[in-house]
Design a protein around this motif. Structure first.
Motif, PDB file in Angstrom:
ATOM      1  N   ILE A  39      -1.289 -11.861  -0.475  1.00 32.45           N
ATOM      2  CA  ILE A  39      -2.584 -12.309   0.029  1.00 32.45           C
ATOM      3  C   ILE A  39      -3.370 -12.718  -1.296  1.00 32.45           C
ATOM      4  O   ILE A  39      -3.619 -11.760  -1.914  1.00 32.45           O
ATOM      5  N   THR A  40      -3.074 -14.203  -0.861  1.00 36.47           N
ATOM      6  CA  THR A  40      -3.771 -14.534  -2.973  1.00 36.47           C
ATOM      7  C   THR A  40      -5.618 -15.406  -1.732  1.00 36.47           C
ATOM      8  O   THR A  40      -6.470 -15.047  -2.945  1.00 36.47           O
ATOM      9  N   VAL A  95      -3.706  -6.499  -7.329  1.00 37.59           N
ATOM     10  CA  VAL A  95      -1.744  -5.661  -7.461  1.00 37.59           C
ATOM     11  C   VAL A  95      -1.268  -5.473  -6.404  1.00 37.59           C
ATOM     12  O   VAL A  95      -0.255  -6.008  -6.550  1.00 37.59           O
ATOM     13  N   ALA A  96      -2.419  -4.975  -5.642  1.00 37.37           N
ATOM     14  CA  ALA A  96      -1.294  -4.890  -4.166  1.00 37.37           C
ATOM     15  C   ALA A  96      -0.703  -6.102  -3.470  1.00 37.37           C
ATOM     16  O   ALA A  96      -0.006  -5.986  -2.627  1.00 37.37           O
ATOM     17  N   GLY A  97      -1.690  -6.767  -3.637  1.00 36.55           N
ATOM     18  CA  GLY A  97      -1.723  -7.715  -2.779  1.00 36.55           C
ATOM     19  C   GLY A  97      -2.589  -8.348  -1.321  1.00 36.55           C
ATOM     20  O   GLY A  97      -1.778  -8.839  -0.766  1.00 36.55           O
ATOM     21  N   THR A  98      -3.052  -7.314  -1.706  1.00 39.55           N
ATOM     22  CA  THR A  98      -3.517  -7.168   0.580  1.00 39.55           C
ATOM     23  C   THR A  98      -5.165  -7.151   0.084  1.00 39.55           C
ATOM     24  O   THR A  98      -5.902  -7.985  -0.835  1.00 39.55           O
ATOM     25  N   VAL A  99      -6.117  -7.320   1.335  1.00 42.36           N
ATOM     26  CA  VAL A  99      -7.451  -7.289   1.527  1.00 42.36           C
ATOM     27  C   VAL A  99      -7.476  -5.772   1.459  1.00 42.36           C
ATOM     28  O   VAL A  99      -6.536  -4.994   1.640  1.00 42.36           O
ATOM     29  N   CYS A 100      -8.676  -5.787   1.006  1.00 41.31           N
ATOM     30  CA  CYS A 100      -9.315  -4.194   0.826  1.00 41.31           C
ATOM     31  C   CYS A 100     -10.657  -4.328   1.151  1.00 41.31           C
ATOM     32  O   CYS A 100     -11.600  -5.356   0.948  1.00 41.31           O
ATOM     33  N   TRP A 101     -11.382  -2.955   1.145  1.00 39.22           N
ATOM     34  CA  TRP A 101     -12.966  -2.960   0.978  1.00 39.22           C
ATOM     35  C   TRP A 101     -13.896  -2.251   0.305  1.00 39.22           C
ATOM     36  O   TRP A 101     -12.885  -1.577  -0.983  1.00 39.22           O
ATOM     37  N   GLU A 102     -14.335  -1.743  -0.160  1.00 40.60           N
ATOM     38  CA  GLU A 102     -15.485  -0.944  -0.888  1.00 40.60           C
ATOM     39  C   GLU A 102     -15.348   0.734  -0.848  1.00 40.60           C
ATOM     40  O   GLU A 102     -15.392   0.743  -1.378  1.00 40.60           O
ATOM     41  N   ASN A 103     -14.986   0.380   0.427  1.00 44.46           N
ATOM     42  CA  ASN A 103     -14.662   1.998   1.035  1.00 44.46           C
ATOM     43  C   ASN A 103     -13.374   2.314   0.992  1.00 44.46           C
ATOM     44  O   ASN A 103     -13.016   3.712   1.383  1.00 44.46           O
ATOM     45  N   GLY A 104     -12.612   1.944   0.310  1.00 41.09           N
ATOM     46  CA  GLY A 104     -10.941   1.753   0.281  1.00 41.09           C
ATOM     47  C   GLY A 104      -9.800   2.049   0.914  1.00 41.09           C
ATOM     48  O   GLY A 104      -8.949   2.051   0.438  1.00 41.09           O
ATOM     49  N   VAL A 105     -10.365   1.626   1.483  1.00 41.53           N
ATOM     50  CA  VAL A 105      -9.349   0.792   3.212  1.00 41.53           C
ATOM     51  C   VAL A 105      -9.228  -0.681   2.992  1.00 41.53           C
ATOM     52  O   VAL A 105      -9.529  -1.025   2.127  1.00 41.53           O
ATOM     53  N   ASP A 106      -7.256  -0.850   2.988  1.00 43.77           N
ATOM     54  CA  ASP A 106      -6.495  -2.055   2.861  1.00 43.77           C
ATOM     55  C   ASP A 106      -5.584  -1.463   3.839  1.00 43.77           C
ATOM     56  O   ASP A 106      -4.987  -0.745   4.477  1.00 43.77           O
ATOM     57  N   PHE A 107      -5.092  -3.006   4.366  1.00 47.18           N
ATOM     58  CA  PHE A 107      -3.659  -2.973   5.083  1.00 47.18           C
ATOM     59  C   PHE A 107      -2.040  -3.262   3.975  1.00 47.18           C
ATOM     60  O   PHE A 107      -2.667  -4.275   3.555  1.00 47.18           O
TER      61      PHE A 107
END
Length: 88
Positions: free
Chosen positions: A3-4, A57-69
Motif C-alpha cells: 500500500i503506497t 517497510v511493511a507496505g501496509t497501514v498502521c496506527w500509533e497504537n501498533g495495529v497493522d494489517f
C-alpha cells in the motif's frame, strides 16, 4: 503487494492506493469487532482511527497504537473504487 497511500474517511472507511496504481475502498469496521484492546481503541475513537499512516517497510497501514494489517488481506477484502463509482 504494498500500500503506497491511505486516505481515511470519517465513516471508518479507508481508500487505499496499492503499488500497482489501483485504488480500493475498505470498510475497516469488519476488522475492528473486538470488544476490548487495541482494535476497540481504533473503532471507538475517531481521532485514533484518523491517525492511520503507511508503514513504509511493511507496505501496509498502521496506527500509533501498533495495529497493522496484512496488505494482501486488505486488498482481498476491499472493493475497486472505479467499480463503486460506476454503480452510483
Amino acid at each position: 503487494m504494498k500500500i503506497t497511500s491511505v486516505y481515511p474517511t470519517r465513516t471508518f472507511k479507508l481508500i487505499l492506493e496499492f503499488d500497482m496504481r489501483e485504488y480500493r475502498m475498505l470498510n475497516i469496521k469488519k476488522f475492528l469487532k473486538s470488544d476490548t484492546g487495541l482494535l476497540a481503541e481504533i473503532r471507538d475513537d475517531l481521532d485514533v482511527f484518523m491517525s492511520v499512516k503507511i508503514d513504509e517497510v511493511a507496505g501496509t497501514v498502521c496506527w500509533e497504537n501498533g495495529v497493522d494489517f496484512d496488505p494482501d488481506i486488505l486488498y482481498q477484502e476491499s472493493k475497486d473504487v472505479d467499480s463503486i463509482m460506476d454503480a452510483i
